[in-house]
Design a protein around this motif. Structure first.
Motif, short mmCIF file in Angstrom:
data_model
loop_
_atom_site.label_atom_id
_atom_site.label_comp_id
_atom_site.label_asym_id
_atom_site.label_seq_id
_atom_site.Cartn_x
_atom_site.Cartn_y
_atom_site.Cartn_z
N GLU A 1 0.61 -1.12 -0.03
CA GLU A 1 -0.04 0.14 0.20
C GLU A 1 0.88 1.16 0.06
OE1 GLU A 1 -4.07 -1.14 2.37
OE2 GLU A 1 -2.21 -1.30 3.63
N LYS A 2 1.56 1.33 -1.30
CA LYS A 2 2.56 2.52 -0.97
C LYS A 2 1.90 3.86 -1.14
CE LYS A 2 5.90 0.20 -3.80
NZ LYS A 2 6.72 0.05 -5.21
N GLU A 3 0.83 4.21 -1.79
CA GLU A 3 0.03 5.43 -1.79
C GLU A 3 -0.47 5.81 -0.43
OE1 GLU A 3 0.35 7.56 -4.16
OE2 GLU A 3 1.52 6.11 -5.21
N LYS A 4 -1.07 4.93 0.14
CA LYS A 4 -1.53 5.13 1.43
C LYS A 4 -0.40 5.46 2.43
CE LYS A 4 -2.62 2.40 5.55
NZ LYS A 4 -2.78 1.17 6.18
N TRP A 5 0.58 4.83 2.27
CA TRP A 5 1.58 5.30 3.42
C TRP A 5 2.42 6.56 3.11
CZ3 TRP A 5 1.89 3.62 8.01
CH2 TRP A 5 1.55 2.36 8.45
N LYS A 6 2.52 6.74 1.61
CA LYS A 6 2.96 8.14 1.33
C LYS A 6 2.23 9.36 1.35
CE LYS A 6 5.05 10.33 -2.86
NZ LYS A 6 6.47 10.48 -2.24
N SER A 7 0.94 9.18 1.37
CA SER A 7 0.00 10.12 2.08
C SER A 7 0.16 10.46 3.52
CB SER A 7 -1.36 9.52 1.61
OG SER A 7 -1.56 9.67 0.16
N PHE A 8 0.36 9.45 4.21
CA PHE A 8 0.24 9.35 5.66
C PHE A 8 1.48 10.12 6.09
CE2 PHE A 8 2.98 7.47 9.20
CZ PHE A 8 2.28 7.72 10.29
N SER B 1 1.56 13.81 5.45
CA SER B 1 0.60 14.46 6.57
C SER B 1 1.37 14.70 7.67
CB SER B 1 -0.66 13.76 6.45
OG SER B 1 -0.44 12.41 7.44
N GLU C 1 4.85 -2.30 7.47
CA GLU C 1 3.45 -2.95 6.92
C GLU C 1 3.20 -4.07 7.83
OE1 GLU C 1 2.80 -4.32 2.29
OE2 GLU C 1 4.50 -5.35 3.21
N PRO D 1 -0.94 3.17 11.99
CA PRO D 1 -0.02 4.52 11.66
C PRO D 1 0.16 5.29 12.81
CG PRO D 1 -1.93 4.39 10.14
CD PRO D 1 -2.10 2.96 11.18
#
Length: 477
Positions: free
Chosen positions: A135-142, A145, A160, A164
């Protein structure tokens, strides 16, 4: 996945072997008395700015000034290197590469602080996520932020499955640690001085294993207690016998093989590995492998097998810098792509950053691997005193380590050891080494030009002295 690490600390060298599926994946070796600087952060003093090199030389307290290139300096938009760095100023720098030969250590102002899950950069302005995370995009957005101002993050694959909030706690901890270190630049104190020290060798190397489960086998009870506290999730086993751990687990032979030029593949093919000052060259040969089908298929099978072994040898020997691989020539372009993909897949397991650039116009595969430590050859071998570069043999560190490993299996009062005249031991260091041994050592020079040592006799002091006298041997120390 479980990794087994055999950790030997009883001899002159601290040695770690990383095993996976009963096969050695890497050796990590360091002299017990060695002082290393990579990862340390210093308040240094700029001694000289060289405009023509876009670089500065910084005093961090070592024998040689550190080298700081323009590309390693955090600059605000439109700020010039010579405006930011001036002679005489205090500066906060981290060592990114050890000094070697006449060259001082390489420095960077892009300091970093890391945990098992996160690498935190006070100055970088980017967020990166391990390519192993689904889930790269999820963690990149996290990550985006969380960061503030000039901060940056690298989220490791270990996050993984974590929440969060737990990762955020790690980031907050690292941020506080960084703030304390950065504050040292304005604090009173001597300049240069170290303000942050890297973890000890063993702890640092264990973290590089990056496995879900760790089994650590050690030969020191003190080391066991320390590692149990540092790695509560790991299984730590204390094992001490007459032989060294590397001998018990047949790792000494594996280490010797990792110092040889030729590596034999299971099929009968081979690799020839040549380290030079500029680069490492690896040649792939079919050798004894003739295959059972067509020549093209034989070549492909050998190259695929070689690609897997090359990736292991890079880790095993700790080869870094430019690496050129000469696979056996393939006429079919699709076969070449299969070999390239195999090499990329295998090097993805490497904790050290490795880039595969593909085939050159001459048909060689171009690879770069980050230089973090000396290669095994550079650490344990030296150039032949006669031919200089064509031959290599064990250096003083490796010879002493071999002797200590052999002496561990004896419980005698004294030993007579014959040393090669090719080895140049420092008298003061040798006297100290003799004092540290639990046995009386008598050292003489061998009468033949062998690159090794010989344990001539072991027993009581009286017996050893009698044998030396009978042979009319002359003492070295």
């Amino acid at each position: 996945m479980t990794a087994k690490l055999i950790i030997e600390t009883a001899t002159n060298l601290h040695k770690i072997a990383h095993l996976q599926d009963s096969q050695v994946q890497a050796f990590y070796i360091e002299e017990q008395k060695a002082i290393h600087y990579v990862g340390n952060i210093y308040v240094g003093r700029v001694k000289k700015v060289v405009k023509g090199m876009d670089a500065a030389f910084v005093d961090i307290g070592g024998d040689k000034n550190g080298y700081l290139h323009k590309s390693e300096v955090f600059l605000d938009e439109h700020e010039m290197f010579t405006e930011r760095i001036k002679e005489g100023q205090k500066i906060l720098v981290q060592v990114s590469k050890e000094e070697r030969g006449t060259k001082g250590p390489k420095l960077t102002t892009f300091i970093e602080f890391s945990s098992s899950y996160v690498v935190y950069f006070p100055y970088s302005r980017y967020v990166a996520v391990s390519k192993k995370i689904a889930e790269k995009e999820k963690w990149k957005s996290f990550g985006e932020s969380i960061v503030e101002g000039t901060e940056g993050l690298l989220l490791r694959s270990a996050i993984e499955g974590m929440s969060p909030s737990k990762v955020e706690q790690e980031i907050v901890t690292l941020r506080k640690e960084a703030e304390g270190v950065i504050g040292e630049l304005q604090a009173e104190g001597t300049v240069p001085r170290v303000v942050y020290q890297r973890e000890d060798f063993i702890t640092n190397m264990i973290k590089k294993a990056k496995m879900d489960k760790l089994e650590l086998i050690v030969d020191s009870f003190e080391t066991k207690k320390k590692l149990q506290a540092s790695f509560p999730e790991a299984t730590v086993i204390f094992q001490r016998e007459k032989e060294s751990l590397f001998d018990i687990y047949h790792l000494q032979k594996e280490l010797e093989k990792a110092l040889q030029k030729t590596v034999w593949l299971p099929s009968g093919g081979s690799l020839v590995i040549e380290e030079t000052e500029a680069m490492t060259v690896i040649d792939v040969n079919t050798s004894r492998f003739v295959g059972k089908t067509s020549q093209a298929q034989t070549v492909l099978e050998t190259n695929l097998e070689a690609a897997k072994e090359v990736a292991r040898q890079l880790r095993l020997r700790n080869l870094g810098g430019i690496i050129m691989i000469d696979f056996i020539n393939m006429k079919n372009k699709e076969d070449g792509e299969k070999v390239l993909q195999k090499l990329k897949t295998e090097t993805e397991q490497d904790p050290v950053r490795t880039l595969i650039f593909g085939f050159t116009r001459l048909g060689l595969v171009e690879v770069t691997r980050k230089k973090e430590r000396d290669s095994l050859q550079h650490l344990l071998l030296k150039d032949c005193g006669v031919c200089k570069t064509m031959g290599k043999y064990k250096n003083e560190k490796k010879t002493l380590d071999d002797i200590e490993g052999e002496l561990l299996s004896y419980k005698e009062e004294a030993a007579w050891i014959e040393l090669s005249p090719l080895l140049s031991f420092n008298r003061e260091e040798m006297e100290k080494w003799k004092e540290e041994q639990g046995i009386e050592l008598y050292l003489t020079e061998g009468g033949e030009l062998t690159p090794f040592y010989r344990l001539r006799h072991i027993g009581s002091r009286e017996e050893v002295e009698k044998r030396i006298k009978e042979n009319k041997a002359e003492f070295l120390f």
